[in-house]
Design a protein around this motif. Structure first.
Motif, PDB file in Angstrom:
ATOM      1  N   SER A  33     -40.027 -10.926  -3.541  1.00  0.00           N
ATOM      2  CA  SER A  33     -38.614 -10.596  -3.709  1.00  0.00           C
ATOM      3  C   SER A  33     -37.731 -11.739  -3.212  1.00  0.00           C
ATOM      4  O   SER A  33     -36.777 -12.138  -3.884  1.00  0.00           O
ATOM      5  CB  SER A  33     -38.303  -9.307  -2.949  1.00  0.00           C
ATOM      6  OG  SER A  33     -36.940  -9.022  -2.998  1.00  0.00           O
ATOM      7  N   VAL A  34     -38.052 -12.274  -2.060  1.00  0.00           N
ATOM      8  CA  VAL A  34     -37.274 -13.379  -1.482  1.00  0.00           C
ATOM      9  C   VAL A  34     -37.381 -14.614  -2.374  1.00  0.00           C
ATOM     10  O   VAL A  34     -36.377 -15.290  -2.639  1.00  0.00           O
ATOM     11  CB  VAL A  34     -37.741 -13.680  -0.037  1.00  0.00           C
ATOM     12  CG1 VAL A  34     -37.152 -14.975   0.478  1.00  0.00           C
ATOM     13  CG2 VAL A  34     -37.378 -12.516   0.887  1.00  0.00           C
ATOM     14  N   ARG A  35     -38.570 -14.900  -2.854  1.00  0.00           N
ATOM     15  CA  ARG A  35     -38.781 -16.068  -3.726  1.00  0.00           C
ATOM     16  C   ARG A  35     -37.955 -15.932  -5.007  1.00  0.00           C
ATOM     17  O   ARG A  35     -37.290 -16.882  -5.436  1.00  0.00           O
ATOM     18  CB  ARG A  35     -40.266 -16.213  -4.063  1.00  0.00           C
ATOM     19  CG  ARG A  35     -40.642 -17.549  -4.642  1.00  0.00           C
ATOM     20  CD  ARG A  35     -42.147 -17.698  -4.850  1.00  0.00           C
ATOM     21  NE  ARG A  35     -42.886 -17.547  -3.605  1.00  0.00           N
ATOM     22  CZ  ARG A  35     -43.788 -16.581  -3.363  1.00  0.00           C
ATOM     23  NH1 ARG A  35     -44.106 -15.709  -4.292  1.00  0.00           N
ATOM     24  NH2 ARG A  35     -44.409 -16.515  -2.207  1.00  0.00           N
ATOM     25  N   ALA A  36     -37.960 -14.743  -5.617  1.00  0.00           N
ATOM     26  CA  ALA A  36     -37.194 -14.513  -6.851  1.00  0.00           C
ATOM     27  C   ALA A  36     -35.692 -14.637  -6.591  1.00  0.00           C
ATOM     28  O   ALA A  36     -34.963 -15.235  -7.390  1.00  0.00           O
ATOM     29  CB  ALA A  36     -37.532 -13.142  -7.429  1.00  0.00           C
ATOM     30  N   LEU A  37     -35.222 -14.071  -5.474  1.00  0.00           N
ATOM     31  CA  LEU A  37     -33.804 -14.166  -5.138  1.00  0.00           C
ATOM     32  C   LEU A  37     -33.414 -15.620  -4.901  1.00  0.00           C
ATOM     33  O   LEU A  37     -32.389 -16.091  -5.405  1.00  0.00           O
ATOM     34  CB  LEU A  37     -33.484 -13.303  -3.909  1.00  0.00           C
ATOM     35  CG  LEU A  37     -32.024 -13.283  -3.460  1.00  0.00           C
ATOM     36  CD1 LEU A  37     -31.094 -12.810  -4.580  1.00  0.00           C
ATOM     37  CD2 LEU A  37     -31.858 -12.411  -2.223  1.00  0.00           C
TER      38      LEU A  37
ATOM     39  N   ASP B 293     -32.237  -5.294  -5.541  1.00  0.00           N
ATOM     40  CA  ASP B 293     -33.592  -5.203  -5.011  1.00  0.00           C
ATOM     41  C   ASP B 293     -33.616  -5.547  -3.524  1.00  0.00           C
ATOM     42  O   ASP B 293     -34.274  -4.889  -2.723  1.00  0.00           O
ATOM     43  CB  ASP B 293     -34.522  -6.139  -5.801  1.00  0.00           C
ATOM     44  CG  ASP B 293     -35.949  -6.076  -5.306  1.00  0.00           C
ATOM     45  OD1 ASP B 293     -36.549  -4.977  -5.351  1.00  0.00           O
ATOM     46  OD2 ASP B 293     -36.478  -7.117  -4.869  1.00  0.00           O
ATOM     47  N   TYR B 294     -32.877  -6.564  -3.146  1.00  0.00           N
ATOM     48  CA  TYR B 294     -32.785  -7.002  -1.745  1.00  0.00           C
ATOM     49  C   TYR B 294     -32.101  -5.928  -0.890  1.00  0.00           C
ATOM     50  O   TYR B 294     -32.582  -5.584   0.188  1.00  0.00           O
ATOM     51  CB  TYR B 294     -32.007  -8.319  -1.698  1.00  0.00           C
ATOM     52  CG  TYR B 294     -31.912  -8.958  -0.347  1.00  0.00           C
ATOM     53  CD1 TYR B 294     -32.984  -9.653   0.197  1.00  0.00           C
ATOM     54  CD2 TYR B 294     -30.734  -8.899   0.390  1.00  0.00           C
ATOM     55  CE1 TYR B 294     -32.888 -10.265   1.443  1.00  0.00           C
ATOM     56  CE2 TYR B 294     -30.625  -9.507   1.626  1.00  0.00           C
ATOM     57  CZ  TYR B 294     -31.706 -10.182   2.146  1.00  0.00           C
ATOM     58  OH  TYR B 294     -31.613 -10.787   3.381  1.00  0.00           O
ATOM     59  N   LEU B 295     -30.998  -5.374  -1.380  1.00  0.00           N
ATOM     60  CA  LEU B 295     -30.224  -4.402  -0.603  1.00  0.00           C
ATOM     61  C   LEU B 295     -30.893  -3.038  -0.499  1.00  0.00           C
ATOM     62  O   LEU B 295     -30.543  -2.249   0.379  1.00  0.00           O
ATOM     63  CB  LEU B 295     -28.819  -4.240  -1.195  1.00  0.00           C
ATOM     64  CG  LEU B 295     -27.918  -5.466  -1.120  1.00  0.00           C
ATOM     65  CD1 LEU B 295     -26.600  -5.200  -1.831  1.00  0.00           C
ATOM     66  CD2 LEU B 295     -27.690  -5.896   0.326  1.00  0.00           C
TER      67      LEU B 295
ATOM     68  N   PRO C  81     -34.178  -4.812   8.423  1.00  0.00           N
ATOM     69  CA  PRO C  81     -35.265  -5.584   9.050  1.00  0.00           C
ATOM     70  C   PRO C  81     -36.394  -5.956   8.080  1.00  0.00           C
ATOM     71  O   PRO C  81     -37.178  -6.859   8.344  1.00  0.00           O
ATOM     72  CB  PRO C  81     -35.807  -4.649  10.141  1.00  0.00           C
ATOM     73  CG  PRO C  81     -34.761  -3.626  10.352  1.00  0.00           C
ATOM     74  CD  PRO C  81     -34.028  -3.496   9.061  1.00  0.00           C
ATOM     75  N   GLU C  82     -36.467  -5.254   6.938  1.00  0.00           N
ATOM     76  CA  GLU C  82     -37.541  -5.483   5.962  1.00  0.00           C
ATOM     77  C   GLU C  82     -37.144  -6.441   4.839  1.00  0.00           C
ATOM     78  O   GLU C  82     -37.985  -6.822   4.037  1.00  0.00           O
ATOM     79  CB  GLU C  82     -37.976  -4.147   5.350  1.00  0.00           C
ATOM     80  CG  GLU C  82     -38.450  -3.127   6.359  1.00  0.00           C
ATOM     81  CD  GLU C  82     -39.666  -3.597   7.148  1.00  0.00           C
ATOM     82  OE1 GLU C  82     -40.595  -4.130   6.521  1.00  0.00           O
ATOM     83  OE2 GLU C  82     -39.654  -3.459   8.382  1.00  0.00           O
ATOM     84  N   ARG C  83     -35.895  -6.818   4.756  1.00  0.00           N
ATOM     85  CA  ARG C  83     -35.398  -7.587   3.610  1.00  0.00           C
ATOM     86  C   ARG C  83     -36.078  -8.934   3.420  1.00  0.00           C
ATOM     87  O   ARG C  83     -36.278  -9.366   2.295  1.00  0.00           O
ATOM     88  CB  ARG C  83     -33.884  -7.765   3.704  1.00  0.00           C
ATOM     89  CG  ARG C  83     -33.165  -6.464   3.448  1.00  0.00           C
ATOM     90  CD  ARG C  83     -31.680  -6.586   3.570  1.00  0.00           C
ATOM     91  NE  ARG C  83     -31.063  -5.304   3.245  1.00  0.00           N
ATOM     92  CZ  ARG C  83     -29.812  -5.009   3.461  1.00  0.00           C
ATOM     93  NH1 ARG C  83     -28.986  -5.910   3.975  1.00  0.00           N
ATOM     94  NH2 ARG C  83     -29.340  -3.815   3.137  1.00  0.00           N
ATOM     95  N   GLY C  84     -36.433  -9.595   4.472  1.00  0.00           N
ATOM     96  CA  GLY C  84     -37.063 -10.906   4.342  1.00  0.00           C
ATOM     97  C   GLY C  84     -38.571 -10.872   4.287  1.00  0.00           C
ATOM     98  O   GLY C  84     -39.215 -11.906   4.128  1.00  0.00           O
TER      99      GLY C  84
END
Length: 197
Positions: A96-100, A81-83, A88-91
């Motif tokens: 998504s960041v919280r789940a990762l 999901d992250y990749l 530039p949009e990954r964070g």
């Protein structure tokens, strides 16, 4: 490092991450008249253990429980999901960041001094999932040194394979321009022709 990561010249420092992300094969296109079969190398706990053992990531006597298998699948899902997002949009996607981050806490790392004077991140776990800590360490190191920005997911909905972008400007969108890129460009061209009629 697997045969595929070597074939596609993925740097050693991202090879386990690349291989892990690609254990799920969602490709569903026909190439030269042959339909590509989808698959999951981690379909069950036994297959996950085999995959880990082949890469030297499984402690000799470690046993993979169903719960550990489920944790590995969750880690893979969140990494993919992250990749799939542009670097530039990954964070920017907070959910998504919280789940990762939540799943990454299950793979704590220790900084360890090496004989050559350097440092390395190693697993703090000592169970069957300890080997996946190397995947997490590669994720961290890649984000720190910028190589993670070159690990991307193919933009073709029929592919979704993770690839390493070796192009100089790091702007590739497809795992293979001659396959996925060409198919997408041809489809877009035909659609434009239909709309022009």
């Amino acid at each position: 490092m697997s045969k595929l990561s070597r074939q596609f010249k993925v740097p050693d420092e991202l090879a386990n991450l690349y291989d892990f992300a690609n254990t799920l094969d969602l490709r569903h296109f026909t190439h030269h008249g042959v339909r590509h079969p989808q698959g999951d190398e981690l379909a069950n706990a036994r297959e996950f253990a085999v995959w880990m053992r082949q890469r030297g990531l499984l402690l000799v006597d470690a046993r993979v429980s169903p719960t550990m298998h489920a944790t590995a699948l969750e880690l893979r899902h969140l990494i993919r999901d992250y990749l799939q997002r542009d670097p530039p949009e990954r964070g920017k996607n907070r959910d998504s960041v919280r789940a990762l981050n939540k799943v990454l806490k299950l793979f704590p790392l220790l900084a360890t001094a090496r004989d050559d004077g350097g440092m390395v991140l190693e697993a703090a776990r000592d169970d069957a999932l300890a080997g996946l800590s190397s995947v997490v360490a590669e994720l961290y190191d890649g984000s720190r040194n910028g190589t993670l920005d070159r690990l991307k997911m193919c933009a073709s909905d029929e592919c979704r394979r993770v690839f390493f972008d070796r192009s100089k400007p790091a702007t590739r969108r497809w795992c293979m321009s001659s396959l996925c890129g060409n198919r997408m460009k041809t489809r877009n061209y035909r659609e434009r022709q239909r709309n022009a009629e």
